[in-house]
Design a protein around this motif. Structure first.
Motif, mmCIF file in Angstrom:
data_model
loop_
_atom_site.group_PDB
_atom_site.id
_atom_site.type_symbol
_atom_site.label_atom_id
_atom_site.label_comp_id
_atom_site.label_asym_id
_atom_site.label_seq_id
_atom_site.Cartn_x
_atom_site.Cartn_y
_atom_site.Cartn_z
ATOM 1 N N LEU A 229 6.760 -2.612 -0.092
ATOM 2 C CA LEU A 229 5.759 -3.413 0.624
ATOM 3 C C LEU A 229 4.458 -2.618 0.787
ATOM 4 O O LEU A 229 3.355 -3.137 0.562
ATOM 5 N N LYS A 230 4.573 -1.343 1.151
ATOM 6 C CA LYS A 230 3.389 -0.494 1.293
ATOM 7 C C LYS A 230 2.646 -0.377 -0.037
ATOM 8 O O LYS A 230 1.411 -0.430 -0.086
ATOM 9 N N LEU A 231 3.400 -0.231 -1.115
ATOM 10 C CA LEU A 231 2.779 -0.073 -2.424
ATOM 11 C C LEU A 231 2.135 -1.367 -2.900
ATOM 12 O O LEU A 231 1.080 -1.345 -3.551
ATOM 13 N N HIS A 232 2.753 -2.494 -2.571
ATOM 14 C CA HIS A 232 2.120 -3.773 -2.912
ATOM 15 C C HIS A 232 0.803 -3.930 -2.155
ATOM 16 O O HIS A 232 -0.173 -4.468 -2.700
ATOM 17 N N HIS A 233 0.792 -3.438 -0.926
ATOM 18 C CA HIS A 233 -0.453 -3.513 -0.148
ATOM 19 C C HIS A 233 -1.524 -2.604 -0.755
ATOM 20 O O HIS A 233 -2.699 -2.990 -0.867
ATOM 21 N N ARG A 234 -1.101 -1.405 -1.193
ATOM 22 C CA ARG A 234 -2.063 -0.469 -1.790
ATOM 23 C C ARG A 234 -2.635 -0.998 -3.096
ATOM 24 O O ARG A 234 -3.819 -0.798 -3.405
ATOM 25 N N THR A 235 -1.793 -1.647 -3.871
ATOM 26 C CA THR A 235 -2.234 -2.072 -5.211
ATOM 27 C C THR A 235 -2.818 -3.478 -5.245
ATOM 28 O O THR A 235 -3.621 -3.792 -6.122
ATOM 29 N N GLY A 236 -2.414 -4.341 -4.278
ATOM 30 C CA GLY A 236 -2.862 -5.731 -4.354
ATOM 31 C C GLY A 236 -3.424 -6.285 -3.067
ATOM 32 O O GLY A 236 -3.799 -7.471 -3.012
ATOM 33 N N GLY A 237 -3.455 -5.464 -2.010
ATOM 34 C CA GLY A 237 -4.026 -5.916 -0.753
ATOM 35 C C GLY A 237 -3.051 -6.737 0.089
ATOM 36 O O GLY A 237 -1.854 -6.857 -0.212
ATOM 37 N N THR A 238 -3.595 -7.321 1.166
ATOM 38 C CA THR A 238 -2.789 -8.056 2.145
ATOM 39 C C THR A 238 -2.063 -9.243 1.518
ATOM 40 O O THR A 238 -0.882 -9.484 1.806
ATOM 41 N N ALA A 239 -2.722 -9.965 0.659
ATOM 42 C CA ALA A 239 -2.112 -11.153 0.061
ATOM 43 C C ALA A 239 -0.883 -10.775 -0.769
ATOM 44 O O ALA A 239 0.151 -11.450 -0.730
ATOM 45 N N SER A 240 -0.991 -9.686 -1.507
ATOM 46 C CA SER A 240 0.129 -9.247 -2.331
ATOM 47 C C SER A 240 1.311 -8.823 -1.460
ATOM 48 O O SER A 240 2.464 -9.140 -1.747
ATOM 49 N N ALA A 241 1.025 -8.097 -0.375
ATOM 50 C CA ALA A 241 2.090 -7.641 0.525
ATOM 51 C C ALA A 241 2.775 -8.834 1.183
ATOM 52 O O ALA A 241 4.014 -8.877 1.286
ATOM 53 N N ALA A 242 1.987 -9.820 1.637
ATOM 54 C CA ALA A 242 2.562 -10.996 2.295
ATOM 55 C C ALA A 242 3.428 -11.794 1.324
ATOM 56 O O ALA A 242 4.521 -12.264 1.680
ATOM 57 N N ALA A 243 2.971 -11.934 0.081
ATOM 58 C CA ALA A 243 3.740 -12.673 -0.920
ATOM 59 C C ALA A 243 5.055 -11.963 -1.224
ATOM 60 O O ALA A 243 6.104 -12.595 -1.399
ATOM 61 N N TYR A 244 5.005 -10.640 -1.271
ATOM 62 C CA TYR A 244 6.224 -9.861 -1.539
ATOM 63 C C TYR A 244 7.224 -10.049 -0.403
ATOM 64 O O TYR A 244 8.420 -10.253 -0.641
ATOM 65 N N TYR A 245 6.737 -9.999 0.827
ATOM 66 C CA TYR A 245 7.603 -10.182 2.003
ATOM 67 C C TYR A 245 8.237 -11.573 1.989
ATOM 68 O O TYR A 245 9.438 -11.718 2.236
ATOM 69 N N GLU A 246 7.437 -12.591 1.699
ATOM 70 C CA GLU A 246 7.956 -13.959 1.703
ATOM 71 C C GLU A 246 9.021 -14.165 0.624
ATOM 72 O O GLU A 246 10.017 -14.860 0.838
ATOM 73 N N ALA A 247 8.811 -13.555 -0.530
ATOM 74 C CA ALA A 247 9.804 -13.673 -1.612
ATOM 75 C C ALA A 247 11.120 -13.032 -1.191
ATOM 76 O O ALA A 247 12.209 -13.568 -1.456
ATOM 77 N N TYR A 248 11.036 -11.888 -0.519
ATOM 78 C CA TYR A 248 12.252 -11.216 -0.048
ATOM 79 C C TYR A 248 12.915 -12.044 1.046
ATOM 80 O O TYR A 248 14.153 -12.190 1.066
#
Length: 376
Positions: free
Chosen positions: A332-351
């Motif tokens: 999740l931290k890495l998704h935020h670093r590489t893709g920002g808030t939207a990427s982190a939120a999408a990753y969390y929702e998929a999980y």
């Protein structure tokens, strides 16, 4: 020119095979009808191949062959027999081939071609010394020689499976035949399992000898052990286990090697085998693999490694352990670093969708708090 000796207690058969060999361009050093003379003749003349009748009075061809190999004569053995039932016994004593009477020219030619190929291969091996062996147990089982691009080819899948089993044991440990029966032929009775085991061991040894692999399965009392003539082979599973159990930490000096080892071990363990004996090993080495990957991920975090590289590692670990929330937090931290808030939120929702569908559960408190901290 290939050199041969023919041994058969039927004089007419011995003379016939002599003529056939001469017509095929083979130099016949001698022939005899007395089996007791055969071994002395072989020692004295050192032929490339010994054509042996199996059924002879007082001393069988099988017994002569056993002595030939015990004396380490550089001689191939081809059996001549009237009965197909001796095929398994022929392979048990490492014979190259067996010919059924009456011997046909095309069958004899086939044996001569096999002998020539083995002689050429041995010459290449002896000129270069023993060849280093690398063993791959992750993915499809493969035994590779350092100077060959292709892995060794096995006569049957059971040959590969039995050798893989022996390579997972403590080196040169004696393994009982009953343990091998239970592991590889659990559905067969003892007699049939024994026949299969002896035949498979013989085929493995012939293949290892052909390739100059520097190892053999030796019969010991009531079982077998893997005997090495020189250096132990390099086994990916053993290297992974040693790294983990020795508590080695990734650092600037070894990180490249650790990365290579991790990616080599990312394939399914013993992928092609479906026997029950594989499962405990799969669980064991899966844990070693995950342990190594987590150590590498921690190293990336400490050294502030390139984030996309770290994310690929985290995602690969999650594929193997989808419900490990410590891995999910790192990802999740890495998704935020590489893709920002939207990427982190999408990753969390998929999980969250995944564990709700498969487990009827919600993401853990720490992971949820981490998302809130990132998005607030």
């Amino acid at each position: 020119m290939m050199r041969a000796i023919v041994v058969d207690d039927e004089r007419l058969v011995a003379e016939q095979i002599d003529r056939m060999l001469v017509n095929a361009g083979v130099k016949v050093l001698g022939r005899c009808v007395n089996p007791h003379e055969a071994l002395g003749m072989a020692k004295a003349l050192q032929p490339d191949v010994l054509f042996l009748d199996i059924e002879m009075p007082e001393l069988s061809g099988l017994e002569i062959a056993q002595q030939v190999y015990a004396d380490k004569l550089d001689t191939e053995v081809v059996f001549i027999t009237a009965y197909n039932q001796y095929a398994i016994d022929a392979f048990r004593v490492n014979a190259l081939d067996y010919l059924l009477k009456p011997v046909m020219e095309e069958d004899l030619q086939r044996s001569l071609e096999r002998i020539e190929k083995r002689r050429q291969h041995r010459g290449a091996v002896s000129s270069g010394g023993q060849r280093m062996v690398n063993v791959e147990l992750f993915g499809k089982f493969a035994l590779r020689l350092e100077d060959s691009p292709d892995p060794i080819r096995w006569v049957t899948s059971k040959c590969a499976e039995l050798l893989a089993y022996m390579l997972l044991q403590t080196l040169e440990k004696e393994i009982s035949k009953w343990e091998l029966f239970e592991a590889l032929w659990p559905a067969l009775n003892e007699e049939k399992a024994g026949i299969n085991l002896r035949s498979t061991v013989s085929r493995i040894n012939k293949t290892l000898r052909d390739y100059g692999a520097g190892m053999t399965l030796a019969s010991v009392r009531n079982g077998y052990r893997l005997v090495l003539s020189d250096e132990a082979p390099t086994v990916d599973a053993a290297e992974l286990e040693l790294f983990v159990l020795d508590g080695v930490e990734p650092d600037t000096d070894n990180v490249s090697h650790v990365e290579q080892l991790f990616h080599r071990c990312s394939q399914p363990f013993l992928q092609e085998f479906d026997s029950a004996w594989c499962e405990p090993y799969r669980k064991q080495y899966r844990q070693y693999f995950l342990h190594l990957g987590k150590k590498l991920l921690i190293y990336y975090e400490k050294t502030d490694a390139e984030p996309f590289k770290a994310l690929r590692l985290a995602d690969l670990l999650v594929e193997h352990e989808p419900y490990d929330e410590s891995l999910r937090e790192a990802a999740l931290k890495l998704h935020h670093r590489t893709g920002g808030t939207a990427s982190a939120a999408a990753y969390y929702e998929a999980y969250a969708d995944l564990i709700n569908t498969e487990l009827g559960a919600l993401p853990g408190v720490r992971l949820t708090a981490l998302l809130r901290g990132i998005t607030d």
